[in-house]
Design an enzyme around this catalytic site. Structure first.
Site, PDB file in Angstrom:
ATOM      1  CB  SER A  51      73.278 -32.816  34.627  1.00 58.07           C
ATOM      2  OG  SER A  51      73.894 -32.667  33.389  1.00 58.07           O
TER       3      SER A  51
ATOM      4  CG  HIS B 290      76.074 -28.193  34.346  1.00 55.26           C
ATOM      5  ND1 HIS B 290      74.758 -28.201  33.917  1.00 55.26           N
ATOM      6  CD2 HIS B 290      76.428 -29.498  34.483  1.00 55.26           C
ATOM      7  CE1 HIS B 290      74.348 -29.452  33.786  1.00 55.26           C
ATOM      8  NE2 HIS B 290      75.333 -30.252  34.128  1.00 55.26           N
TER       9      HIS B 290
END
Length: 723
Positions: free
Chosen positions: A582, A697
């Site tokens: 991320s 995610h």
């Protein structure tokens, strides 16, 4: 983005990672009829079509790269053993089933737990009495079997939690995600019968959430159709939904602005579940928030610091942490990092008065990492030099009094679940080589009981942890941890994995990882964690020192740690690899493009990479408070200086990298990872790319996919650093 470890209130909880109208980042510097800087850049981007998430051409590209990468990595003779080991670890049944206190039932204290194993790949929500949980063999009663539900409904459900109505917590809003996306459906569920309620609350798929006001009323902040989402793709409005009412008919009680990140509605309740205030938080940036009381006369703004988090209600006082210096309505000065209490009734009577009371002011090398509330105690996880302790506070005539819980020292301390019926609290203690131990603490008396201990998952005999410091480019000393075998050679020969994140005030605290231990340390690798600026290890100032125009400082910190490891002889560029996801994926991209000479491997997980377009992709606009706005020339200049995508070069000597993402990631756009891989290939560099078609995610919708990802990663690291 990954959520900050400390609780950040309903807004950031919803984001799971305030621009005022006069702030330069909220202004536009070009006329609306002229293409923005981002639009101009996109016109020359040869890989723009890879941003079409499930487009036919894009998915054909993904399938071809997956086939190549899986062929290389799963074809390695070591992959099968690594996969088998990873699968055993993630599906192990001797893990700690971390509990959540629930309201007493039938005179008995109860706890809930969400559990996944080989027989429950998607997971099972279950409950036990507290007395049973404290035994070696708890008697669990299933509340909801997500595997069975997915099978019955022919759906790819991933559990995202449940919001239950206090005080009895029988009625719950269960959140389910299709394949792991942030967007969820919310369905009303009866926790006692284990059934979804016929004709109950049923909210369609959307990012956002809903919270209980009472058994017949919700505050809902979700996608209500055209004109109800911010530019970041999150809720811009809050509605009050009454049982039996359609969402379309629910009256709007608050509306933000399109440039906001998110608005969220919630209630402040006491330990008995009584609502003392209905509230709205308006996140005008990822970090800056306005709070409002919802009254009969409408929404009334409260005078609070813009950078702060409301932690809850204790003994009539609203507990707040502040991330900025601030002066209250009485002229009292507070500092960034302070923990403050406000008399709620006085605040409701005069929302602009805001007279605060100092509870805690951390020292220079201290940080408040977590805050929770029992019935009568305010409990704080306070870290000093990245080592944790827990303190219980109560208010006396002389002011706030604190008592330290007698937990093990030189370890990470996490506040797990607090009881609203008494002062019991579950606390988890762990270290890099110390398996998690779950304690049950009576925060009023100080009594402690060891409830569960994770058995060792790897052989740590002959291993140790050291903490060092590296000098960054501007002279700042940056701490980092090294986990290794005793007496390793200092000739640069050790395969070393360096992990970093460096953003959003996320602190990287010592933790026990069975997979790192078994798949890396036990096989002779060295593991390093860098506590760079951008994180929260030393409070808000440590984070803010690497925001916006100063983002490069965090990259220099990370590079300094790599250089220090090499200078100490722990490793060498030939044996050093890096990993991050991320925001950490951006970290890895910046190191790759700025200092490829330092490394021979990089695992770039679900990354941000094209920083000149990040704000146009999915939730990207919500992070402009961290990075800046690429459509403002001055801010674009500092972003362009480190954006990895534009910095990729045919002439650079990059190692073969491993980039992976998820098609179902609706937070960080998979286009970042795809375009990075495509551009590297086009420039003549070796790259391995893998895209999981589920997982969100977190890059893993179920335990089997998680095990596969781990095996791919450590096969890659073995090939690059151990061979």
């Amino acid at each position: 983005m990954f959520r900050r470890l400390a609780y950040r209130g309903p807004v950031l909880a919803a984001l799971v990672l305030s621009l005022s109208a006069t702030h330069p980042m909220a202004q536009t510097s070009e006329p609306t009829d002229v293409p923005t800087l981002t639009e101009q850049a996109a016109a020359s981007d040869p890989w723009l079509w890879l941003e079409d998430i499930e487009g036919e051409r894009a998915m054909a590209w993904v399938e071809a790269r997956n086939a190549h990468s899986l062929g290389v990595l799963t074809g390695d003779p070591r992959y099968d053993d690594l996969h088998s080991t990873a699968l055993d670890l993630v599906q192990a049944r001797d893990r700690i089933p971390f509990p959540a206190f629930r309201h007493s039932a039938g005179g008995q204290r109860t706890v809930d737990n969400f559990w996944q194993d080989a027989n429950h790949v998607r997971g099972v929500w279950r409950r036990a009495t507290l007395d049973s949980y404290r035994t070696d063999t708890p008697e669990w009663r299933t509340i909801l079997d997500v595997d069975a539900l997915a099978s019955a409904e022919n759906a790819n459900w991933v559990w995202k939690g449940a919001e239950c109505l206090a005080p009895d917590e029988r009625l719950c809003l269960v959140s389910l995600s299709d394949g792991g996306k942030d967007a969820v459906v919310m369905r009303e569920f009866d926790r006692e019968t284990g059934q979804f309620i016929e004709n109950g609350f049923d909210l369609p798929e959307s990012k956002g959430a809903a919270g209980w006001v009472d058994e017949n009323t919700l505050l809902v902040y979700r996608d209500f159709g055209d004109g109800t989402l911010t530019d970041s793709g999150y809720a811009m409005t809050v509605r009050r939904l009454t049982r039996g009412q359609s969402i379309d008919a629910a009256p709007e009680v608050f509306r933000g602005e399109p440039e906001d990140v998110l608005v969220a509605g919630y209630t402040l309740r006491d330990a008995d579940g009584v609502v003392h205030a209905e509230m709205v938080d308006r996140a005008v940036t990822f970090f800056e928030t306005e709070s409002y009381f919802l009254t009969d006369a409408g929404a009334v703004r409260i005078n609070l610091p813009a950078r702060r988090s409301i932690q809850g209600l204790l003994d009539g006082r609203m507990i707040v942490t502040t991330d900025q210096d601030w002066i209250d309505g009485a002229g009292t000065a507070f500092e960034a990092g302070d923990l403050i209490a406000f008399d709620l009734e006085a605040l409701k009577a005069d929302p602009q008065g805001s007279v605060g009371e100092l509870v805690l002011r951390p020292g220079e090398r201290e940080s408040v990492e977590d805050v929770t509330l029992t019935r009568n105690r305010l409990v704080v996880a306070l870290y000093e030099n990245v080592r944790g302790a827990a303190y219980a506070y109560h208010r006396a005539e002389s002011g706030w009094v604190r008592e330290r819980l007698n937990l093990p020292e030189n370890a990470s301390v996490s506040l797990s679940s607090a009881s609203s019926e008494d002062d019991l609290l579950f606390v988890s203690v762990r270290g890099y080589l110390t398996p998690d131990t779950l304690w049950l603490a009576d925060t009023a008396s100080g009594a402690l009981e060891t409830v569960k201990s994770l058995p060792p998952k790897f052989d740590a005999e002959g291993m140790h942890v050291e903490q060092h410091q590296a000098r960054s480019a501007d002279g700042t000393m940056v701490p980092y941890f090294v986990v290794s075998r005793d007496g390793i050679a200092t000739d640069g020969s050790n395969p070393t994995l360096l992990y970093g994140y460096g953003g959003f005030q996320v602190s990287l605290l010592p933790s026990y990882s069975a997979t790192v231990g078994k798949l890396w340390l036990e096989r002779g690798g060295v593991y390093v964690v860098a506590n760079t600026r951008g994180g929260g290890e030393f409070g808000p100032g440590w984070h803010q020192a690497a925001q916006g125009a100063n983002r490069q400082r965090a990259h220099e910190d990370f590079q300094a740690v790599a250089e220090d490891l090499i200078a100490r002889g722990v490793t060498s560029p030939r044996r050093l690899g890096v990993m991050g996801g991320s925001q950490g994926g951006l970290f890895m991209g910046a190191l790759l493009t700025q200092r490829p000479d330092l490394i021979n491997a990089a695992i770039i997980q679900v990354p941000l990479f094209d920083m000149l377009r990040y704000h146009t992709l999915l939730a990207g606009a919500s992070w402009m408070g961290e990075y800046g706005n690429p459509d403002i020339a001055e801010q674009r200049e500092w972003i362009a200086a480190y954006s990895p995508y534009q910095a990729l070069s045919a002439d650079a000597d990059y190692p073969e990298v491993f980039i992976h993402t998820s098609t179902k990631d609706d937070r960080v756009h998979p286009g970042h990872a795809r375009k990075a891989a495509a551009q590297l290939e086009a420039l003549g560099h070796e790259v391995l790319f893998y895209e999981n078609t589920d997982g969100g995610h977190a890059a893993g919708a179920n335990l089997r996919e998680t095990a596969r990802r781990l095996a791919l990663e450590y096969t890659y690291l073995t090939r690059r650093l151990m061979d």
